[in-house]
Design an enzyme around this catalytic site. Structure first.
Site, mmCIF file in Angstrom:
data_model
loop_
_atom_site.group_PDB
_atom_site.id
_atom_site.type_symbol
_atom_site.label_atom_id
_atom_site.label_comp_id
_atom_site.label_asym_id
_atom_site.label_seq_id
_atom_site.Cartn_x
_atom_site.Cartn_y
_atom_site.Cartn_z
ATOM 1 N N CYS A 171 0.832 -1.209 0.000
ATOM 2 C CA CYS A 171 0.000 0.000 0.000
ATOM 3 C C CYS A 171 0.869 1.262 0.000
ATOM 4 O O CYS A 171 1.682 1.455 0.914
ATOM 5 C CB CYS A 171 -0.903 -0.024 1.234
ATOM 6 S SG CYS A 171 -1.681 1.553 1.637
ATOM 7 N N LYS A 174 -7.607 -9.770 7.441
ATOM 8 C CA LYS A 174 -7.226 -8.689 8.358
ATOM 9 C C LYS A 174 -7.395 -9.132 9.812
ATOM 10 O O LYS A 174 -8.340 -9.848 10.139
ATOM 11 C CB LYS A 174 -8.069 -7.443 8.080
ATOM 12 C CG LYS A 174 -7.747 -6.809 6.734
ATOM 13 C CD LYS A 174 -8.578 -5.573 6.482
ATOM 14 C CE LYS A 174 -8.214 -4.939 5.133
ATOM 15 N NZ LYS A 174 -9.059 -3.778 4.815
ATOM 16 N N VAL A 177 -5.910 0.067 6.206
ATOM 17 C CA VAL A 177 -4.518 0.386 6.518
ATOM 18 C C VAL A 177 -4.097 1.575 5.659
ATOM 19 O O VAL A 177 -4.648 1.762 4.572
ATOM 20 C CB VAL A 177 -3.591 -0.824 6.241
ATOM 21 C CG1 VAL A 177 -3.845 -1.916 7.242
ATOM 22 C CG2 VAL A 177 -3.715 -1.327 4.815
#
Length: 208
Positions: free
Chosen positions: A19, A46, A59
């Protein structure tokens, strides 16, 4: 939420290894030399803690004692204020406002393209690749103006720009010759010890 946060005595960052938002926060942490527990999050599985802490179950999520943050820009500014050395934001209000505007524009103009860039639909990803390539190329003069992005010193803006530039190879974007200042800027940032420390294993593999 407070009870869950209280269980963590060390600052924690719930982070995805791929990410770009997580990467930007990790770069600020590395630049500041902050001791932090990185909790690698698999988006398909998660941890239950994350949902307890963050109603959006996203996140990055930063936990510092009772404080829980889940907006990347808020995290970056909080870390800069909580750990003031080295400073990554200007001191005067006008320059700080300009820095925040630059962060906003990077998020809107470049980070908003990430879902399309990572889309499995070739038409969608191709359009996003062209948009990002054209935008970076048209910004070449800005990258050439100073050693860092609109600054003589490394700032939060550089921490935000760098993850996008690192992913250009992954996104199959090869910048044209007129964008050389962008590549030169990227090379300077990538050589920083803090940048190398911020990389996850998955991010290292993006350039192999």
């Amino acid at each position: 939420m407070a009870l869950v946060a209280n269980r963590r005595s060390v600052m924690s960052l719930f982070s995805s290894g791929t990410c770009p938002h997580s990467h930007a926060v990790r770069m600020v942490l590395a630049e500041k030399g902050i001791t932090v527990e990185i909790v690698d999050v698999d988006n398909s599985h998660k941890p239950e803690d994350l949902l307890d802490l963050n109603p959006y179950n996203t996140v990055p999520t930063l936990v510092d004692r009772e404080l829980v943050l889940y907006d990347p820009h808020t995290m970056m500014e909080y870390l800069d204020e909580r750990f003031p050395h080295p400073p990554l934001m200007p001191v005067d209000p006008v320059s700080r406002a300009r820095t925040r505007l630059a962060l906003f524009r990077i998020a809107q103009d470049w980070y908003e393209l990430v879902p399309a860039l990572e889309s499995k639909g070739e038409k969608t990803s191709a359009k996003a690749r062209k948009t990002l390539s054209d935008s970076l190329t048209s910004s070449a003069e800005v990258f050439a103006a100073k050693p860092f992005f609109l600054s003589d010193e490394f700032s939060l803006v550089d921490a935000k720009v760098a993850p996008i530039l690192w992913r250009l190879m992954k996104y199959r974007i090869e910048l044209p010759r007129q964008a050389r200042p962008v590549q030169e800027y990227a090379d300077r940032i990538f050589e920083r010890e803090s940048f190398q420390a911020s990389l996850s294993e998955a991010e290292r593999e993006m350039r192999e």
